[in-house]
Design a protein around this motif. Sequence first.
Motif, PDB file in Angstrom:
ATOM      1  N   ASN A 205       0.841  -1.196   0.000  1.00  0.00           N
ATOM      2  CA  ASN A 205       0.000   0.000   0.000  1.00  0.00           C
ATOM      3  C   ASN A 205       0.876   1.245   0.000  1.00  0.00           C
ATOM      4  O   ASN A 205       1.603   1.494   0.972  1.00  0.00           O
ATOM      5  CB  ASN A 205      -0.898  -0.018   1.245  1.00  0.00           C
ATOM      6  N   PRO A 206       0.831   2.079  -1.055  1.00  0.00           N
ATOM      7  CA  PRO A 206       1.634   3.305  -1.068  1.00  0.00           C
ATOM      8  C   PRO A 206       1.261   4.268   0.057  1.00  0.00           C
ATOM      9  O   PRO A 206       2.045   5.153   0.408  1.00  0.00           O
ATOM     10  CB  PRO A 206       1.318   3.928  -2.439  1.00  0.00           C
TER      11      PRO A 206
ATOM     12  N   ASP B 200       0.802   3.623   3.306  1.00  0.00           N
ATOM     13  CA  ASP B 200       1.533   3.423   4.561  1.00  0.00           C
ATOM     14  C   ASP B 200       2.761   2.534   4.404  1.00  0.00           C
ATOM     15  O   ASP B 200       3.494   2.311   5.373  1.00  0.00           O
ATOM     16  CB  ASP B 200       0.610   2.837   5.639  1.00  0.00           C
ATOM     17  N   GLY B 201       3.000   2.040   3.206  1.00  0.00           N
ATOM     18  CA  GLY B 201       4.177   1.219   2.952  1.00  0.00           C
ATOM     19  C   GLY B 201       4.081  -0.206   3.453  1.00  0.00           C
ATOM     20  O   GLY B 201       5.033  -0.977   3.329  1.00  0.00           O
ATOM     21  N   LYS B 202       2.938  -0.597   4.005  1.00  0.00           N
ATOM     22  CA  LYS B 202       2.798  -1.943   4.559  1.00  0.00           C
ATOM     23  C   LYS B 202       2.420  -2.956   3.480  1.00  0.00           C
ATOM     24  O   LYS B 202       1.832  -2.611   2.454  1.00  0.00           O
ATOM     25  CB  LYS B 202       1.730  -1.957   5.649  1.00  0.00           C
ATOM     26  N   LEU B 203       2.752  -4.209   3.770  1.00  0.00           N
ATOM     27  CA  LEU B 203       2.317  -5.322   2.950  1.00  0.00           C
ATOM     28  C   LEU B 203       0.917  -5.734   3.379  1.00  0.00           C
ATOM     29  O   LEU B 203       0.657  -5.915   4.571  1.00  0.00           O
ATOM     30  CB  LEU B 203       3.278  -6.505   3.125  1.00  0.00           C
ATOM     31  N   TYR B 204       0.008  -5.865   2.411  1.00  0.00           N
ATOM     32  CA  TYR B 204      -1.357  -6.316   2.694  1.00  0.00           C
ATOM     33  C   TYR B 204      -1.567  -7.682   2.041  1.00  0.00           C
ATOM     34  O   TYR B 204      -1.250  -7.883   0.861  1.00  0.00           O
ATOM     35  CB  TYR B 204      -2.387  -5.308   2.197  1.00  0.00           C
ATOM     36  N   VAL B 205      -2.105  -8.609   2.846  1.00  0.00           N
ATOM     37  CA  VAL B 205      -2.295  -9.985   2.414  1.00  0.00           C
ATOM     38  C   VAL B 205      -3.794 -10.288   2.407  1.00  0.00           C
ATOM     39  O   VAL B 205      -4.455 -10.218   3.448  1.00  0.00           O
ATOM     40  CB  VAL B 205      -1.561 -10.958   3.359  1.00  0.00           C
ATOM     41  N   ALA B 206      -4.334 -10.597   1.244  1.00  0.00           N
ATOM     42  CA  ALA B 206      -5.755 -10.926   1.109  1.00  0.00           C
ATOM     43  C   ALA B 206      -5.916 -12.433   1.258  1.00  0.00           C
ATOM     44  O   ALA B 206      -5.259 -13.205   0.555  1.00  0.00           O
ATOM     45  CB  ALA B 206      -6.276 -10.470  -0.249  1.00  0.00           C
ATOM     46  N   THR B 207      -6.788 -12.860   2.170  1.00  0.00           N
ATOM     47  CA  THR B 207      -6.882 -14.265   2.521  1.00  0.00           C
ATOM     48  C   THR B 207      -8.322 -14.758   2.534  1.00  0.00           C
ATOM     49  O   THR B 207      -9.271 -14.000   2.323  1.00  0.00           O
ATOM     50  CB  THR B 207      -6.264 -14.527   3.912  1.00  0.00           C
ATOM     51  N   HIS B 208      -8.464 -16.032   2.850  1.00  0.00           N
ATOM     52  CA  HIS B 208      -9.757 -16.687   2.999  1.00  0.00           C
ATOM     53  C   HIS B 208     -10.528 -16.141   4.203  1.00  0.00           C
ATOM     54  O   HIS B 208     -11.731 -16.355   4.322  1.00  0.00           O
ATOM     55  CB  HIS B 208      -9.501 -18.186   3.170  1.00  0.00           C
ATOM     56  N   TYR B 209      -9.830 -15.445   5.097  1.00  0.00           N
ATOM     57  CA  TYR B 209     -10.451 -14.926   6.316  1.00  0.00           C
ATOM     58  C   TYR B 209     -10.173 -13.438   6.507  1.00  0.00           C
ATOM     59  O   TYR B 209      -9.988 -12.976   7.622  1.00  0.00           O
ATOM     60  CB  TYR B 209      -9.950 -15.697   7.539  1.00  0.00           C
ATOM     61  N   GLY B 210     -10.143 -12.670   5.441  1.00  0.00           N
ATOM     62  CA  GLY B 210      -9.982 -11.231   5.555  1.00  0.00           C
ATOM     63  C   GLY B 210      -8.632 -10.729   5.077  1.00  0.00           C
ATOM     64  O   GLY B 210      -7.819 -11.467   4.520  1.00  0.00           O
ATOM     65  N   ILE B 211      -8.404  -9.443   5.304  1.00  0.00           N
ATOM     66  CA  ILE B 211      -7.168  -8.761   4.897  1.00  0.00           C
ATOM     67  C   ILE B 211      -6.274  -8.592   6.122  1.00  0.00           C
ATOM     68  O   ILE B 211      -6.730  -8.156   7.184  1.00  0.00           O
ATOM     69  CB  ILE B 211      -7.467  -7.375   4.297  1.00  0.00           C
TER      70      ILE B 211
ATOM     71  N   ALA C 157      -6.449  -6.314  -5.427  1.00  0.00           N
ATOM     72  CA  ALA C 157      -5.438  -5.485  -6.077  1.00  0.00           C
ATOM     73  C   ALA C 157      -5.337  -4.158  -5.352  1.00  0.00           C
ATOM     74  O   ALA C 157      -6.356  -3.580  -4.935  1.00  0.00           O
ATOM     75  CB  ALA C 157      -5.787  -5.245  -7.546  1.00  0.00           C
ATOM     76  N   VAL C 158      -4.113  -3.674  -5.168  1.00  0.00           N
ATOM     77  CA  VAL C 158      -3.890  -2.328  -4.639  1.00  0.00           C
ATOM     78  C   VAL C 158      -3.967  -1.367  -5.817  1.00  0.00           C
ATOM     79  O   VAL C 158      -3.171  -1.454  -6.754  1.00  0.00           O
ATOM     80  CB  VAL C 158      -2.535  -2.225  -3.932  1.00  0.00           C
TER      81      VAL C 158
END
Length: 309
Positions: free
Chosen positions: A62-63, A65-76, A98-99
């Motif tokens: 995510n531009p 906050d610079g964090k990695l976001y992981v989309a999963t079977h149980y949320g982000i 998609a970001v």
Amino acid sequence: MPNRTRTLPAAAALLLAAVLTACSSASGDRPATPSGGSSDDGHSHSHSAEPGLGHVHGLGINPGDGKLYVATHYGIVAVDDDGGTERVGDTADYMGFAVAGPDTFLGSGHPAEGSDEPANRGLIRSTDAGKTWQTLSLGGEVDFHALEQAHGTVYGYDSTHGTLRVSEDGKDWDERAELAALDIAVSPKDPDVVLATTRNGVARSTDGGRTFSGGTGPVLAYLSWAGEDGKDGEDGLYGIDLQGAVHRSTDGGGSWTRTGTVPGGQPQALTAAGPDHILAATAGGVHESHDGGKSFTERLEMSDGAHSH
């Protein structure tokens, strides 16, 4: 030859059965728990929160906050540089992710257990980094398993109907080729060049996804094309095969070179965050490379047996 003949989506399951998991919202599923691990630098990572994960379906930086976001079977799940994790928003099954910009995400999939939303969420959008979502279109009709935003346009693979759809505003859609695919990638240089992973290799379109050539090259599960709109980006095209081997193309998918292997077995997601910067999820967790896939550092570990459904 270009092909508009529909191949049933079930064919993709036959061909890529190793990575196509039936992701239903079954109440008996036990979510994975991320656990502390050690990266290649030897530092122990303590996870500040331990949300369940389940199967990973998408990755992005995510531009905002610079964090990695992981989309999963149980949320982000948001992942800090030090390995700390935090679930953001609901516990829905995010099949497509998609970001699209700072704090702006696109998604699709299925609602959380107990929700009164339709089983297929269509195209949804968040403008607060995944905390809340709104339906833009096709709610109750479509489950996008792959989403890309490029050149001001949304490209989505509609797994419900085995169709590539394209929209300039996320609301009105143009139905394009019908094909059995698992993932798509759009050239950062040319909005008409779209690639798709199929059982015969990588299929290529040069007319915006209206038609595709037969597949060629390695059989890949996922594709990702780094680069900003309008820039060449040819050397930032990556794919991952069914065994987790990373392949790189410097000619837009015409030829491929194996660069390395992601730890952890079966692949689940791939994102090229830059020409040499790759994020990949396997059954063992999320891994990151800064040398074009030659070596990987663990970003997020998941417990064994976490991805059975």
